[in-house]
Design an enzyme around this catalytic site. Structure first.
Site, mmCIF file in Angstrom:
data_model
loop_
_atom_site.group_PDB
_atom_site.id
_atom_site.type_symbol
_atom_site.label_atom_id
_atom_site.label_comp_id
_atom_site.label_asym_id
_atom_site.label_seq_id
_atom_site.Cartn_x
_atom_site.Cartn_y
_atom_site.Cartn_z
ATOM 1 N N ASP A 14 47.757 39.812 36.569
ATOM 2 C CA ASP A 14 48.898 39.728 38.173
ATOM 3 C C ASP A 14 49.614 40.129 38.620
ATOM 4 O O ASP A 14 49.890 40.811 37.337
ATOM 5 C CB ASP A 14 49.590 38.053 37.627
ATOM 6 C CG ASP A 14 49.721 37.568 39.017
ATOM 7 O OD1 ASP A 14 49.960 37.975 39.828
ATOM 8 O OD2 ASP A 14 50.214 36.585 38.964
ATOM 9 N N ASN A 62 40.655 33.378 46.162
ATOM 10 C CA ASN A 62 41.746 34.659 46.728
ATOM 11 C C ASN A 62 40.603 35.174 47.916
ATOM 12 O O ASN A 62 41.264 36.407 48.214
ATOM 13 C CB ASN A 62 40.982 35.733 45.660
ATOM 14 C CG ASN A 62 41.969 35.647 44.113
ATOM 15 O OD1 ASN A 62 41.358 36.165 43.534
ATOM 16 N ND2 ASN A 62 43.133 35.537 44.564
HETATM 17 C C1 FPP Z 1 46.563 39.641 40.827
HETATM 18 O O1 FPP Z 1 47.190 40.394 41.593
HETATM 19 C C2 FPP Z 1 44.775 41.158 41.095
HETATM 20 C C3 FPP Z 1 43.877 40.685 41.768
HETATM 21 C C4 FPP Z 1 43.943 38.898 42.404
HETATM 22 C C5 FPP Z 1 42.467 41.210 41.568
HETATM 23 C C6 FPP Z 1 42.595 41.725 39.562
HETATM 24 C C7 FPP Z 1 42.174 43.009 40.019
HETATM 25 C C8 FPP Z 1 42.545 43.986 39.726
HETATM 26 C C9 FPP Z 1 43.227 43.640 38.431
HETATM 27 C C10 FPP Z 1 41.469 45.281 39.881
HETATM 28 C C11 FPP Z 1 40.202 45.659 38.948
HETATM 29 C C12 FPP Z 1 38.788 44.774 38.730
HETATM 30 C C13 FPP Z 1 37.868 44.648 39.482
HETATM 31 C C14 FPP Z 1 36.946 43.692 38.438
HETATM 32 C C15 FPP Z 1 37.056 44.525 40.376
HETATM 33 P P1 FPP Z 1 48.109 40.473 43.103
HETATM 34 O O2 FPP Z 1 47.808 41.249 44.178
HETATM 35 O O3 FPP Z 1 48.081 38.601 43.126
HETATM 36 O O4 FPP Z 1 49.243 40.583 42.729
HETATM 37 P P2 FPP Z 1 51.170 39.519 43.237
HETATM 38 O O5 FPP Z 1 50.691 38.270 42.994
HETATM 39 O O6 FPP Z 1 51.935 40.570 43.106
HETATM 40 O O7 FPP Z 1 50.184 39.999 45.000
#
Ligand code: FPP
Length: 255
Positions: A14, A62
């Site tokens: 996250d 998501n």
């Molecule tokens: C959470 O950060 C992350 C995600 C929803 C996506 C996880 C994806 C990756 C680590 C990228 C690479 C992996 C693959 C397999 C494609 P957030 O966007 O919720 O961050 P925030 O809470 O700060 O907005």
């Protein structure tokens, strides 16, 4: 002193968005940076001889993000799969996906299946990627397949127990996670491995996922090594020693 290691780590990666905002960068660069962190973490976990790592790459919820971000994540996932699968294979890592494949685009499903086939015989570590996953979805699909067996008279409803439920979850082949890590300071499970995390030690580092490095992993492992895992018993019953081996555990997996 030998440090007790978990057999299975589960991670919610996250903070990609907040990391990019702090850096005045567009959100998608946070996900790119997150992917680099993921690759480094896979190698760091494998290097330590930990046999299972599960990461939450895309949750059912998501899909509610803006279309642009959803499309970006789908594209990033497909690119990463096609580009990095050889490196995983060379590192003898087996790749498995959990989640609902229905509704995913055909080329993505094809690449996922191909990656699973290619890495099937690898034994250094199993990387489990939760994609289009939710813990409630997993429980629902397990209930449905148990109900079908009851309807076909292959199973009596009174035979349904915790072991049988574990065996019908998408994680049936793996032991339950011992250590759960969610970066960015958020302290929620967010519909991740709801059943499987029952006895996991929970660890919440403040760092955003793109900042999570080997030093942070080591801190998480240090935290884990100091936990006394009692699984409902009292300290004296388990000898008062720090133990990673449960006397009682819902799922041992089949590996
Ligand atoms: C959470 O950060 C992350 C995600 C929803 C996506 C996880 C994806 C990756 C680590 C990228 C690479 C992996 C693959 C397999 C494609 P957030 O966007 O919720 O961050 P925030 O809470 O700060 O907005």
């Amino acid at each position: 002193m030998v440090k007790i290691l978990p057999r299975h780590i589960a991670i919610i990666m996250d903070g990609n968005g907040r990391w990019s905002k702090n850096q005045s960068k567009p959100r998608h660069l946070g996900h790119e940076a997150g992917l680099e962190t993921l690759k480094n973490t896979i190698e760091a976990v494998a290097k330590r001889g930990i046999p299972h790592l599960t990461v939450f790459a895309f949750g059912v919820e998501n899909w509610l993000r803006p279309d642009e971000e959803v499309n970006y994540l789908m594209g990033l996932f497909l690119r990463a799969l096609n580009r990095d699968i050889e490196r995983l294979h060379e590192n003898e890592i087996r790749l498995r996906f959990i989640g609902n494949r229905a509704g995913l685009q055909a080329d993505l499903i094809e690449s996922m299946e191909e990656a699973e086939r290619l890495t099937e015989q690898n034994h250094k570590m199993t990387l489990i990627v939760a994609f289009n996953y939710s813990g409630r979805w997993d429980l629902v699909q397990a209930c449905q397949s148990l109900a079908e067996k009851v309807a076909e008279n292959k199973l009596a409803s009174s035979d349904i127990n915790e072991t049988l439920i574990s065996q019908h979850l998408s994680t049936a082949a793996f032991p339950d996670p011992d250590l759960f890590i969610r970066t960015s300071g958020e302290q929620r499970l967010s519909n991740f491995l709801l059943w499987q995390l029952s006895y996991a030690e929970l660890y919440f580092p403040e760092k955003y996922w793109p900042e999570f490095d080997e030093e942070e992993l080591e801190k998480a492992l240090d935290f884990y090594a100091t936990r006394e895992r009692r699984f409902g018993q009292i300290s004296e019953q388990i000898g008062g020693i720090l133990s990673s081996e449960p006397r009682v555990q819902a799922s041992e997996g089949t590996e």
